[in-house]
Design a protein around this motif. Structure first.
Motif, PDB file in Angstrom:
ATOM      1  N   TYR A   1     195.193  10.948   1.280  1.00 11.31           N
ATOM      2  CA  TYR A   1     195.208   9.877   0.291  1.00 11.31           C
ATOM      3  C   TYR A   1     193.839   9.255   0.079  1.00 11.31           C
ATOM      4  CZ  TYR A   1     196.161   6.900   4.435  1.00 11.31           C
ATOM      5  OH  TYR A   1     196.150   6.286   5.654  1.00 11.31           O
ATOM      6  N   LYS A   2     193.657   8.832  -1.164  1.00 14.73           N
ATOM      7  CA  LYS A   2     192.460   8.148  -1.607  1.00 14.73           C
ATOM      8  C   LYS A   2     192.786   6.657  -1.663  1.00 14.73           C
ATOM      9  CE  LYS A   2     190.057  10.944  -4.755  1.00 14.73           C
ATOM     10  NZ  LYS A   2     189.245  11.461  -3.714  1.00 14.73           N
ATOM     11  N   CYS A   3     191.810   5.812  -1.282  1.00 15.17           N
ATOM     12  CA  CYS A   3     191.981   4.362  -1.326  1.00 15.17           C
ATOM     13  C   CYS A   3     190.873   3.751  -2.166  1.00 15.17           C
ATOM     14  CB  CYS A   3     191.922   3.764   0.079  1.00 15.17           C
ATOM     15  SG  CYS A   3     193.188   4.359   1.196  1.00 15.17           S
ATOM     16  N   ASP A   4     191.212   2.693  -2.896  1.00 16.38           N
ATOM     17  CA  ASP A   4     190.205   2.055  -3.746  1.00 16.38           C
ATOM     18  C   ASP A   4     189.512   0.872  -3.058  1.00 16.38           C
ATOM     19  OD1 ASP A   4     192.134   0.014  -3.885  1.00 16.38           O
ATOM     20  OD2 ASP A   4     191.715  -0.377  -5.991  1.00 16.38           O
ATOM     21  N   ASN A   5     189.782   0.685  -1.772  1.00 17.26           N
ATOM     22  CA  ASN A   5     189.134  -0.371  -1.011  1.00 17.26           C
ATOM     23  C   ASN A   5     189.051   0.084   0.443  1.00 17.26           C
ATOM     24  OD1 ASN A   5     187.919  -2.849  -0.530  1.00 17.26           O
ATOM     25  ND2 ASN A   5     189.675  -4.074  -1.170  1.00 17.26           N
ATOM     26  N   TYR A   6     188.094  -0.462   1.158  1.00 16.51           N
ATOM     27  CA  TYR A   6     187.902  -0.065   2.545  1.00 16.51           C
ATOM     28  C   TYR A   6     188.941  -0.720   3.451  1.00 16.51           C
ATOM     29  CZ  TYR A   6     183.471   1.541   0.696  1.00 16.51           C
ATOM     30  OH  TYR A   6     182.521   2.171  -0.050  1.00 16.51           O
ATOM     31  N   TYR A   7     189.340   0.013   4.482  1.00 12.08           N
ATOM     32  CA  TYR A   7     190.279  -0.506   5.475  1.00 12.08           C
ATOM     33  C   TYR A   7     189.656  -1.694   6.203  1.00 12.08           C
ATOM     34  CZ  TYR A   7     192.781  -0.866   9.870  1.00 12.08           C
ATOM     35  OH  TYR A   7     193.469  -1.341  10.952  1.00 12.08           O
ATOM     36  N   ASN A   8     190.474  -2.732   6.442  1.00 17.97           N
ATOM     37  CA  ASN A   8     190.039  -3.907   7.190  1.00 17.97           C
ATOM     38  C   ASN A   8     191.168  -4.289   8.140  1.00 17.97           C
ATOM     39  OD1 ASN A   8     190.113  -7.062   7.428  1.00 17.97           O
ATOM     40  ND2 ASN A   8     187.985  -6.488   7.038  1.00 17.97           N
ATOM     41  N   LYS A   9     190.934  -4.125   9.432  1.00 17.57           N
ATOM     42  CA  LYS A   9     191.964  -4.356  10.442  1.00 17.57           C
ATOM     43  C   LYS A   9     192.588  -5.747  10.344  1.00 17.57           C
ATOM     44  CE  LYS A   9     192.965  -3.878  15.359  1.00 17.57           C
ATOM     45  NZ  LYS A   9     194.269  -3.339  15.088  1.00 17.57           N
ATOM     46  N   GLU A  10     191.780  -6.763  10.087  1.00 12.36           N
ATOM     47  CA  GLU A  10     192.285  -8.137  10.029  1.00 12.36           C
ATOM     48  C   GLU A  10     193.205  -8.374   8.831  1.00 12.36           C
ATOM     49  OE1 GLU A  10     188.847  -7.494  10.563  1.00 12.36           O
ATOM     50  OE2 GLU A  10     189.317  -7.599  12.697  1.00 12.36           O
ATOM     51  N   SER A  11     193.174  -7.492   7.851  1.00 14.17           N
ATOM     52  CA  SER A  11     193.984  -7.665   6.644  1.00 14.17           C
ATOM     53  C   SER A  11     195.215  -6.771   6.617  1.00 14.17           C
ATOM     54  CB  SER A  11     193.127  -7.369   5.404  1.00 14.17           C
ATOM     55  OG  SER A  11     192.068  -8.281   5.332  1.00 14.17           O
ATOM     56  N   GLU A  12     195.471  -6.061   7.708  1.00 17.66           N
ATOM     57  CA  GLU A  12     196.621  -5.154   7.686  1.00 17.66           C
ATOM     58  C   GLU A  12     197.920  -5.915   7.919  1.00 17.66           C
ATOM     59  OE1 GLU A  12     196.614  -3.407  12.260  1.00 17.66           O
ATOM     60  OE2 GLU A  12     195.907  -2.150  10.643  1.00 17.66           O
ATOM     61  N   GLY A  13     198.952  -5.389   7.319  1.00 16.39           N
ATOM     62  CA  GLY A  13     200.284  -5.949   7.484  1.00 16.39           C
ATOM     63  C   GLY A  13     201.311  -4.847   7.383  1.00 16.39           C
ATOM     64  N   GLY A  14     202.550  -5.203   7.596  1.00 14.80           N
ATOM     65  CA  GLY A  14     203.586  -4.190   7.508  1.00 14.80           C
ATOM     66  C   GLY A  14     204.975  -4.785   7.495  1.00 14.80           C
ATOM     67  N   ILE A  15     205.915  -3.938   7.170  1.00 17.24           N
ATOM     68  CA  ILE A  15     207.336  -4.265   7.156  1.00 17.24           C
ATOM     69  C   ILE A  15     208.030  -3.154   7.938  1.00 17.24           C
ATOM     70  CG2 ILE A  15     209.392  -4.647   5.737  1.00 17.24           C
ATOM     71  CD1 ILE A  15     207.401  -5.031   3.359  1.00 17.24           C
ATOM     72  N   LYS A  16     208.971  -3.503   8.768  1.00 16.55           N
ATOM     73  CA  LYS A  16     209.677  -2.506   9.563  1.00 16.55           C
ATOM     74  C   LYS A  16     210.410  -1.512   8.656  1.00 16.55           C
ATOM     75  CE  LYS A  16     211.922  -2.058  13.939  1.00 16.55           C
ATOM     76  NZ  LYS A  16     212.450  -2.766  15.093  1.00 16.55           N
ATOM     77  N   TYR A  17     210.318  -0.257   9.012  1.00 13.74           N
ATOM     78  CA  TYR A  17     210.873   0.836   8.200  1.00 13.74           C
ATOM     79  C   TYR A  17     212.373   0.712   7.953  1.00 13.74           C
ATOM     80  CZ  TYR A  17     212.639   2.695  12.598  1.00 13.74           C
ATOM     81  OH  TYR A  17     213.308   2.843  13.777  1.00 13.74           O
ATOM     82  N   ASN A  18     213.100   0.061   8.858  1.00 10.22           N
ATOM     83  CA  ASN A  18     214.553  -0.038   8.703  1.00 10.22           C
ATOM     84  C   ASN A  18     214.996  -1.435   8.282  1.00 10.22           C
ATOM     85  OD1 ASN A  18     214.042  -1.345  11.097  1.00 10.22           O
ATOM     86  ND2 ASN A  18     215.491  -0.162  12.326  1.00 10.22           N
ATOM     87  N   ASP A  19     214.150  -2.141   7.558  1.00  9.15           N
ATOM     88  CA  ASP A  19     214.470  -3.462   7.032  1.00  9.15           C
ATOM     89  C   ASP A  19     215.775  -3.389   6.231  1.00  9.15           C
ATOM     90  OD1 ASP A  19     214.166  -5.170   4.319  1.00  9.15           O
ATOM     91  OD2 ASP A  19     213.374  -6.295   6.026  1.00  9.15           O
ATOM     92  N   THR A  20     216.699  -4.277   6.540  1.00  3.08           N
ATOM     93  CA  THR A  20     218.022  -4.222   5.901  1.00  3.08           C
ATOM     94  C   THR A  20     217.993  -4.645   4.438  1.00  3.08           C
ATOM     95  OG1 THR A  20     218.524  -6.416   6.806  1.00  3.08           O
ATOM     96  CG2 THR A  20     219.310  -4.507   8.053  1.00  3.08           C
TER      97      THR A  20
END
Length: 181
Positions: free
Chosen positions: A132-151
């Motif tokens: 995958y191509k990204c249009d912005n650089y990765y920044n650890k402090e800005s990462e987030g997520g949602i659990k894959y099995n969110d109801t």
């Protein structure tokens, strides 16, 4: 190139024109001008990422927020994955909805995921090389997520939970989409 907007505004499936003969095939996987014209916006990719995974590996759902948000153009170089994008753009008519697309080395489909989306995939084949191509650089402090099995999201990953291989980090993501609202 065939371009189809998904039910999520700004999220597109791209299918390149493939030239095949008895020697194999050729296709243009990315052309900046053609791509931007096709999706109706300017996107400048600055980083390429690649992963290798085995069957059942689930990566996601991840996003970068704030000034480090990323748009992505994803595809499979080898194997088969179910790719998922979730609209996290508050005020969007499709906020909280997701789209799933099977990406394979054979179908050569790509998915453009704009900024403001969470992204994840699960490997359906024995192995997969994901690019995958990204249009912005990765920044650890800005990462987030949602659990894959969110109801709330109720994503059908096309694989049983017992067969999923999920990292500890992804297992510990927030359990509920509504925590982001």
């Amino acid at each position: 190139m065939k371009v189809t907007e998904t039910k999520l505004k700004g999220c597109f499936i791209l299918e390149p024109k493939v030239f095949e003969d008895d020697r194999g095939y050729f296709f243009e996987s990315f052309n900046h001008k053609t791509f931007c014209e096709a999706i109706g916006q300017e996107v400048d990719f600055v980083q390429d990422n690649q992963s290798y995974s085995t069957k059942g590996v689930l990566r996601g759902l991840h996003f970068q927020h704030g000034e480090h948000a990323q748009a992505k153009l994803v595809r499979v170089l080898e194997g088969r994955v179910l790719d998922v994008a979730v609209d996290l753009r508050k005020g969007s008519p499709s906020y909280g909805e997701h789209v799933s697309v099977e990406l394979t080395a054979d179908n050569k489909k790509q998915l453009f995921i704009p900024r403001g989306f969470a992204h994840g995939f699960v490997v359906l084949s024995e192995t997969a090389h994901f690019f995958y191509k990204c249009d912005n650089y990765y920044n650890k402090e800005s990462e987030g997520g949602i659990k894959y099995n969110d109801t709330h999201l109720n994503i059908d990953w096309k694989i049983s939970p017992e067969d999923m291989l999920v990292s500890e980090k992804d297992k510990n993501l927030p359990k509920h989409f509504n925590l982001l609202t």
